[in-house]
Motif scaffolding. Structure first.
Motif, PDB file in Angstrom:
ATOM      1  N   CYS A 210       0.826  -1.208   0.000  1.00 42.23           N
ATOM      2  CA  CYS A 210       0.000   0.000   0.000  1.00 42.23           C
ATOM      3  C   CYS A 210       0.860   1.258   0.000  1.00 42.23           C
ATOM      4  O   CYS A 210       0.569   2.229  -0.711  1.00 42.23           O
ATOM      5  CB  CYS A 210      -0.924   0.000   1.217  1.00 42.23           C
ATOM      6  SG  CYS A 210      -2.223  -1.260   1.172  1.00 42.23           S
ATOM      7  N   LEU A 211       1.926   1.244   0.786  1.00 49.38           N
ATOM      8  CA  LEU A 211       2.833   2.390   0.814  1.00 49.38           C
ATOM      9  C   LEU A 211       3.479   2.600  -0.544  1.00 49.38           C
ATOM     10  O   LEU A 211       3.740   3.742  -0.946  1.00 49.38           O
ATOM     11  CB  LEU A 211       3.903   2.183   1.890  1.00 49.38           C
ATOM     12  CG  LEU A 211       3.454   2.351   3.333  1.00 49.38           C
ATOM     13  CD1 LEU A 211       4.600   1.985   4.283  1.00 49.38           C
ATOM     14  CD2 LEU A 211       2.990   3.779   3.601  1.00 49.38           C
ATOM     15  N   GLY A 212       3.737   1.511  -1.262  1.00 51.42           N
ATOM     16  CA  GLY A 212       4.310   1.625  -2.597  1.00 51.42           C
ATOM     17  C   GLY A 212       3.394   2.392  -3.531  1.00 51.42           C
ATOM     18  O   GLY A 212       3.843   3.240  -4.319  1.00 51.42           O
ATOM     19  N   VAL A 213       2.094   2.107  -3.465  1.00 53.59           N
ATOM     20  CA  VAL A 213       1.120   2.827  -4.297  1.00 53.59           C
ATOM     21  C   VAL A 213       1.099   4.304  -3.930  1.00 53.59           C
ATOM     22  O   VAL A 213       1.157   5.190  -4.803  1.00 53.59           O
ATOM     23  CB  VAL A 213      -0.290   2.231  -4.137  1.00 53.59           C
ATOM     24  CG1 VAL A 213      -1.292   3.017  -4.972  1.00 53.59           C
ATOM     25  CG2 VAL A 213      -0.310   0.767  -4.539  1.00 53.59           C
ATOM     26  N   LEU A 214       1.033   4.584  -2.631  1.00 54.12           N
ATOM     27  CA  LEU A 214       0.958   5.977  -2.181  1.00 54.12           C
ATOM     28  C   LEU A 214       2.234   6.737  -2.542  1.00 54.12           C
ATOM     29  O   LEU A 214       2.173   7.898  -2.964  1.00 54.12           O
ATOM     30  CB  LEU A 214       0.721   6.016  -0.666  1.00 54.12           C
ATOM     31  CG  LEU A 214      -0.600   5.393  -0.189  1.00 54.12           C
ATOM     32  CD1 LEU A 214      -0.664   5.380   1.334  1.00 54.12           C
ATOM     33  CD2 LEU A 214      -1.796   6.122  -0.765  1.00 54.12           C
ATOM     34  N   LEU A 215       3.377   6.097  -2.394  1.00 58.09           N
ATOM     35  CA  LEU A 215       4.642   6.728  -2.733  1.00 58.09           C
ATOM     36  C   LEU A 215       4.705   7.066  -4.218  1.00 58.09           C
ATOM     37  O   LEU A 215       5.176   8.142  -4.610  1.00 58.09           O
ATOM     38  CB  LEU A 215       5.805   5.824  -2.339  1.00 58.09           C
ATOM     39  CG  LEU A 215       7.221   6.358  -2.625  1.00 58.09           C
ATOM     40  CD1 LEU A 215       7.454   7.674  -1.892  1.00 58.09           C
ATOM     41  CD2 LEU A 215       8.276   5.323  -2.212  1.00 58.09           C
ATOM     42  N   TYR A 216       4.214   6.158  -5.046  1.00 55.62           N
ATOM     43  CA  TYR A 216       4.193   6.423  -6.482  1.00 55.62           C
ATOM     44  C   TYR A 216       3.294   7.623  -6.795  1.00 55.62           C
ATOM     45  O   TYR A 216       3.661   8.483  -7.609  1.00 55.62           O
ATOM     46  CB  TYR A 216       3.705   5.186  -7.236  1.00 55.62           C
ATOM     47  CG  TYR A 216       3.814   5.347  -8.735  1.00 55.62           C
ATOM     48  CD1 TYR A 216       4.962   4.953  -9.415  1.00 55.62           C
ATOM     49  CD2 TYR A 216       2.772   5.898  -9.482  1.00 55.62           C
ATOM     50  CE1 TYR A 216       5.073   5.120 -10.779  1.00 55.62           C
ATOM     51  CE2 TYR A 216       2.867   6.060 -10.847  1.00 55.62           C
ATOM     52  CZ  TYR A 216       4.027   5.661 -11.502  1.00 55.62           C
ATOM     53  OH  TYR A 216       4.140   5.842 -12.848  1.00 55.62           O
TER      54      TYR A 216
END
Length: 223
Positions: A210-216
């Motif tokens: 989930c953090l990967g999506v938000l970071l992107y």
């Protein structure tokens, strides 16, 4: 002035999400359900509740920055809230709410047809991500037959959602961010185990995805 109002509203929505997160986290089906917190708007642990509110405010700003006050901006802000909720719950109690993920995946597939990346890109992304993590799940079962597998079926469902949300064109980078963060966390856990001689090998993998999506979204948007 409008930007400040957007951020404040985003933070308020984040605090409003904490009782819902707590409700999911206290579900007896969770791996280690939490007791009811003293302050519903903060949840428990308190720092997670504060982080949820801060992330909600940040994503409100990001979506306003990229899309303005548009239907597309509201859509992406709602999707970011879904990833915040899923990540917070998985961090707390090692549980991914399948119903929430299923509903969000359907919304992402429909939304992609009208607001973002196209239905075709969304569907292909969902299938690629879901099948990839299904292979990871099967492999982890074979490698760790007598222990908790690093991947659960919840991570597979979450992968379908991520693929549907970002589409196949952005999927590789998004997963690289999420899996990279998970790898760094795993390395940190191994170092702690080496120093202390104890500790768990488990990480909340869904949280890092989930953090990967938000970071992107923060770094690259718009989608």
């Amino acid at each position: 002035m409008l930007l400040a109002l957007v951020i404040v509203v985003g933070i308020a929505i984040g605090f409003g999400l904490n009782p819902w997160i707590t409700q999911i986290a206290t579900d007896p089906k969770a791996a280690n359900p939490l007791p009811t917190p003293r302050h519903p708007l903060l949840g428990g642990p308190t720092w997670v509740g504060l982080l949820v509110a801060a992330m909600s405010g940040l994503m409100a700003w990001i979506c306003y920055r990229d899309y303005g006050l548009s239907l597309r901006g509201i859509y992406w802000y709602a999707m970011s809230l879904v990833f915040i909720v899923i990540g917070a719950v998985d961090w707390k109690v090692r549980l991914i709410d399948v119903l929430l993920v299923l509903i969000a995946t359907i919304v992402a597939l429909i939304g992609s047809a009208f607001l973002t990346i196209s239905f075709k890109a969304s569907l292909i992304g969902a299938l690629i991500a879901g099948l990839l993590f299904l292979l990871f799940f099967a492999g982890s079962i074979l490698l760790y037959p007598d222990a908790d597998a690093p991947f659960g079926l919840g991570d597979v469902y979450l992968a379908f959602l991520i693929g549907a949300a970002v589409g196949w064109g952005y999927l590789g980078t998004v997963l690289m961010y999420g899996m990279g963060l998970a790898g760094l966390a795993s390395l940190g856990i191994l170092v702690v185990r080496q120093i202390r001689g104890e500790g768990t090998l488990y990480i909340a993998y869904g949280t890092y995805l989930c953090l990967g999506v938000l970071l992107y979204m923060i770094k690259f948007g718009p989608l």
